[in-house]
Every structure is written in structure tokens, then in C-alpha cells.
Design an enzyme around this catalytic site. Structure first.
Site, PDB file in Angstrom:
ATOM      1  N   LEU A  41       0.883  -1.161   0.000  1.00 17.15           N
ATOM      2  CA  LEU A  41       0.000   0.000   0.000  1.00 17.15           C
ATOM      3  C   LEU A  41       0.914   1.202   0.000  1.00 17.15           C
ATOM      4  CD1 LEU A  41      -2.734  -0.864   2.661  1.00 17.15           C
ATOM      5  CD2 LEU A  41      -3.059  -0.629   0.205  1.00 17.15           C
ATOM      6  N   ASP A  42       0.545   2.232  -0.726  1.00 17.05           N
ATOM      7  CA  ASP A  42       1.351   3.441  -0.749  1.00 17.05           C
ATOM      8  C   ASP A  42       1.568   3.958   0.666  1.00 17.05           C
ATOM      9  OD1 ASP A  42       1.333   3.398  -3.524  1.00 17.05           O
ATOM     10  OD2 ASP A  42      -0.345   4.799  -3.686  1.00 17.05           O
ATOM     11  N   HIS A  43       2.651   4.673   0.843  1.00 21.82           N
ATOM     12  CA  HIS A  43       2.978   5.319   2.114  1.00 21.82           C
ATOM     13  C   HIS A  43       1.781   6.126   2.614  1.00 21.82           C
ATOM     14  CE1 HIS A  43       4.826   8.871   4.233  1.00 21.82           C
ATOM     15  NE2 HIS A  43       5.377   7.895   4.918  1.00 21.82           N
ATOM     16  N   SER A  45      -1.387   5.659   1.903  1.00 21.78           N
ATOM     17  CA  SER A  45      -2.636   4.889   1.908  1.00 21.78           C
ATOM     18  C   SER A  45      -2.715   4.123   3.217  1.00 21.78           C
ATOM     19  CB  SER A  45      -2.666   3.896   0.740  1.00 21.78           C
ATOM     20  OG  SER A  45      -2.721   4.566  -0.487  1.00 21.78           O
ATOM     21  N   ARG A 144      -4.855   5.418  -7.878  1.00 17.05           N
ATOM     22  CA  ARG A 144      -4.836   6.886  -7.957  1.00 17.05           C
ATOM     23  C   ARG A 144      -4.728   7.338  -9.414  1.00 17.05           C
ATOM     24  NH1 ARG A 144      -2.456   6.247  -2.903  1.00 17.05           N
ATOM     25  NH2 ARG A 144      -3.022   7.835  -1.388  1.00 17.05           N
TER      26      ARG A 144
END
Length: 150
Positions: A41-43, A45, A144
Site C-alpha cells: 500500500l502506498d505510504h 494509503s 490513484r
């Protein structure tokens, strides 16, 4: 071993960070040794992250050739039209190529989630909507970029 972990906002999906200053990582949560994130997961998110010590399972979940479904609850600005949702369902062209078709559902009402620190930005003049997006890929910041493309 399989661990379901609710990754907080602004935490890296790894156990070390070489940036200066270092950012919070999974190492700060007392997880058992020798487990690794099965996916990312993105930083910026938050949400469910699976961790495992089983390399075969991790590969089945993360290797694009296995096309494992990944479900994301996404807050977007505005109210997407039916045409925009269909574009996502059909697949969109990103700078690194076309995406596979996605499954899209609207949330109405918005899902009830835990409080976030810091809170999600609220703007009185810009409505937002929630979508459930299921993809079978895992490109960098893919969800995104897909929603921005439509």
C-alpha cells in the site's frame, strides 16, 4: 503464518527506510520476525495489508501472472458519471500502458471507517464520493492514476 494488519496512513510497507529523515515502517508495530508484506500500500494509503512468512503464498498474492483480486475503497473528489465508471470497468490507458478491466461499485452512503490521523481533508464546496475498486494488477499508485485518468 498469515497476519491481517491495518496499515496506518504514512507508514511504509517495509521494515526499513533509508530516507533521511527515516519514515515510520512496519518495524514499529511489534510484528513477528521473518514476516514480509504480501503486497504494498502506498505510504499515504491505509488499510488491510497481509503479512506472511510463506514465500509461496506471498508470490501467489503479488505476482501479476496470478492476477489475484485486490479490493480498494477509494475516496474521490466529485461524483463520477456512469461514463467515467464504465471507463474504469473497461480499463484505462496510463503512461505505462493500458490497465486490465476493473470492477467498480459506488458506496452510498459512504462506508463507516476508523478515524484517521491526520483527518482526510474536507472541503465544503467540493463533494466527494466513495468507490470500491477491484483490480488484478498492482502497479505503482495504480488506483490513484486510474481515477485521475477519468
Amino acid at each position: 503464518m498469515l497476519i491481517a494488519f491495518n496499515k496506518p496512513f504514512n507508514v511504509l510497507c517495509q521494515f526499513t527506510d533509508r530516507s533521511v529523515p527515516p519514515r515510520p515502517t512496519l518495524a514499529g508495530f511489534g510484528l513477528p520476525p521473518r514476516v514480509y508484506a504480501a503486497g504494498r500500500l502506498d505510504h499515504d494509503s491505509e488499510g488491510l495489508l497481509l503479512l506472511t512468512d510463506n514465500g509461496t503464498l506471498a508470490q501467489k498474492l503479488t505476482d501479476p501472472k496470478h492476477k489475484a483480486d485486490k479490493l480498494y475503497w477509494v475516496q474521490v473528489e466529485g461524483t463520477p458519471s456512469d461514463e467515467q465508471l464504465q471507463q474504469l470497468r473497461d480499463g484505462v490507458v496510463l503512461n505505462d500502458g493500458p490497465t486490465l478491466p476493473a470492477k467498480i461499485e459506488r458506496f452510498d452512503p459512504a462506508p463507516e471507517l476508523w478515524p484517521r490521523d491526520p483527518p482526510v481533508r474536507f472541503r465544503k464546496t467540493v463533494p466527494d464520493s466513495w468507490l470500491a475498486i477491484t483490480i488484478r494488477e498492482g502497479r505503482n499508485r495504480q488506483v490513484r492514476r486510474m481515477t485521475a485518468a477519468v
